[in-house]
Design a protein around this motif. Structure first.
Motif, mmCIF file in Angstrom:
data_model
loop_
_atom_site.group_PDB
_atom_site.id
_atom_site.type_symbol
_atom_site.label_atom_id
_atom_site.label_comp_id
_atom_site.label_asym_id
_atom_site.label_seq_id
_atom_site.Cartn_x
_atom_site.Cartn_y
_atom_site.Cartn_z
ATOM 1 N N ARG A 169 73.292 52.946 -3.760
ATOM 2 C CA ARG A 169 73.477 52.442 -5.131
ATOM 3 C C ARG A 169 74.712 51.551 -5.216
ATOM 4 O O ARG A 169 74.690 50.498 -5.858
ATOM 5 C CB ARG A 169 73.574 53.610 -6.119
ATOM 6 C CG ARG A 169 72.262 54.360 -6.301
ATOM 7 C CD ARG A 169 72.337 55.378 -7.425
ATOM 8 N NE ARG A 169 71.027 55.948 -7.674
ATOM 9 C CZ ARG A 169 70.576 57.095 -7.151
ATOM 10 N NH1 ARG A 169 71.376 57.793 -6.345
ATOM 11 N NH2 ARG A 169 69.376 57.532 -7.413
ATOM 12 N N LYS A 195 64.508 51.782 -8.510
ATOM 13 C CA LYS A 195 64.239 50.927 -9.674
ATOM 14 C C LYS A 195 65.470 50.757 -10.551
ATOM 15 O O LYS A 195 65.760 49.658 -11.031
ATOM 16 C CB LYS A 195 63.102 51.522 -10.525
ATOM 17 C CG LYS A 195 61.734 51.523 -9.890
ATOM 18 C CD LYS A 195 60.721 52.159 -10.837
ATOM 19 C CE LYS A 195 59.347 52.256 -10.205
ATOM 20 N NZ LYS A 195 58.373 52.907 -11.120
ATOM 21 N N GLU A 196 66.177 51.838 -10.789
ATOM 22 C CA GLU A 196 67.330 51.793 -11.696
ATOM 23 C C GLU A 196 68.380 50.808 -11.196
ATOM 24 O O GLU A 196 68.959 50.050 -11.987
ATOM 25 C CB GLU A 196 67.943 53.187 -11.826
ATOM 26 C CG GLU A 196 69.134 53.239 -12.776
ATOM 27 C CD GLU A 196 69.748 54.626 -12.884
ATOM 28 O OE1 GLU A 196 70.737 54.762 -13.627
ATOM 29 O OE2 GLU A 196 69.249 55.563 -12.214
ATOM 30 N N ASP A 197 68.618 50.801 -9.882
ATOM 31 C CA ASP A 197 69.630 49.896 -9.324
ATOM 32 C C ASP A 197 69.212 48.446 -9.495
ATOM 33 O O ASP A 197 70.029 47.582 -9.846
ATOM 34 C CB ASP A 197 69.846 50.206 -7.841
ATOM 35 C CG ASP A 197 70.340 51.618 -7.615
ATOM 36 O OD1 ASP A 197 70.873 52.224 -8.561
ATOM 37 O OD2 ASP A 197 70.189 52.124 -6.488
ATOM 38 N N SER A 205 67.221 47.306 -11.769
ATOM 39 C CA SER A 205 67.284 47.007 -13.203
ATOM 40 C C SER A 205 68.708 46.703 -13.640
ATOM 41 O O SER A 205 68.949 45.827 -14.476
ATOM 42 C CB SER A 205 66.733 48.180 -14.022
ATOM 43 O OG SER A 205 65.348 48.353 -13.780
ATOM 44 N N GLN A 206 69.676 47.411 -13.073
ATOM 45 C CA GLN A 206 71.075 47.175 -13.434
ATOM 46 C C GLN A 206 71.531 45.789 -12.997
ATOM 47 O O GLN A 206 72.300 45.132 -13.710
ATOM 48 C CB GLN A 206 71.963 48.252 -12.813
ATOM 49 C CG GLN A 206 71.825 49.599 -13.519
ATOM 50 C CD GLN A 206 72.651 50.693 -12.882
ATOM 51 O OE1 GLN A 206 73.264 50.502 -11.838
ATOM 52 N NE2 GLN A 206 72.669 51.862 -13.514
ATOM 53 N N GLU A 241 60.818 53.119 -4.433
ATOM 54 C CA GLU A 241 60.216 53.023 -5.763
ATOM 55 C C GLU A 241 59.703 51.604 -5.986
ATOM 56 O O GLU A 241 60.482 50.652 -6.120
ATOM 57 C CB GLU A 241 61.245 53.413 -6.826
ATOM 58 C CG GLU A 241 61.716 54.859 -6.667
ATOM 59 C CD GLU A 241 62.839 55.251 -7.623
ATOM 60 O OE1 GLU A 241 63.244 56.433 -7.599
ATOM 61 O OE2 GLU A 241 63.304 54.384 -8.382
#
Length: 204
Positions: A82, A111-113, A115-116, A166
């Motif tokens: 991350r 996905k979250e990384d 998206s950030q 992901e």
């Protein structure tokens, strides 16, 4: 993440738009994501070459290359992965602010990384490209011998084997990199960029 204290943001004397006008093209990030062995680095460099030939200011940030220097202190735990992507996102934003096109080639499994990183940039500055290659094909290629090591237990937490990947929900471009060669995949990205008028076509 610990935030720096006693720092002030200083505005540049040259704006991003002025840099874009000097370069003659938009600036943005092409973010290639996919399993190890899916062809990301090869596609990224083929795309960069094609853009460079057309006079575009472009640079490739490759996963292994960045870990030789900037991110050499990071391992492959989830937290380190991350942080790896967070740092790359910040560097990519600097390239974009400088009026350049930057192409990144990172597994970036979460996905979250991703998206950030998208949230760091303006709406037309982040192009997520999914190199969609089946695991068995990636493993058959195994250009670095990493899948073999992961299967033998020499590497722990390897994406696709004992750590998840992901899949992007809504990438701007999906490449069937198991079927098409790198030049064809780069051509698909170029077509998207020209269609969106992010770079000029031959008739522009």
């Amino acid at each position: 993440m610990t935030r720096s204290s006693n720092v002030t943001w200083h505005e540049q004397s040259i704006t991003k738009q002025e840099r874009r006008e000097r370069n003659g093209h938009h600036s943005f990030v092409v973010w290639l994501t996919g399993l190890s062995g899916s062809g990301k680095s090869t596609i990224a460099n083929e795309l960069a070459y094609q853009l460079y030939k057309d006079g575009v200011q472009v640079y490739v940030l490759d996963g292994d290359n960045v870990r030789h220097g900037l991110n050499g202190d990071l391992g492959f735990s989830d937290d380190d992965r991350r942080e790896n992507i967070r740092r790359i996102g910040e560097v990519a934003k600097l390239f974009t602010d400088a009026g350049s096109v930057v192409i990144t080639a990172f597994i970036s499994p979460f996905k979250e990384d991703r998206s950030q990183v998208r949230e760091l940039l303006d709406a037309d500055e982040f192009i997520e490209v999914f190199a969609d290659c089946p695991l068995d094909q990636c493993e058959a290629r195994d250009p670095k011998g990493l899948y073999k090591k992961a299967r033998n237990g020499e590497i722990k937490g390897f994406t696709g084997i004992d750590s998840p990947y992901e899949t992007p929900d809504h990438p701007e471009v999906v490449l069937n990199s198991g079927e098409y060669n790198p030049a064809e995949c780069a051509g698909q990205i170029l077509h998207y960029l020209k269609e969106r008028k992010l770079i000029k076509g031959k008739d522009s």
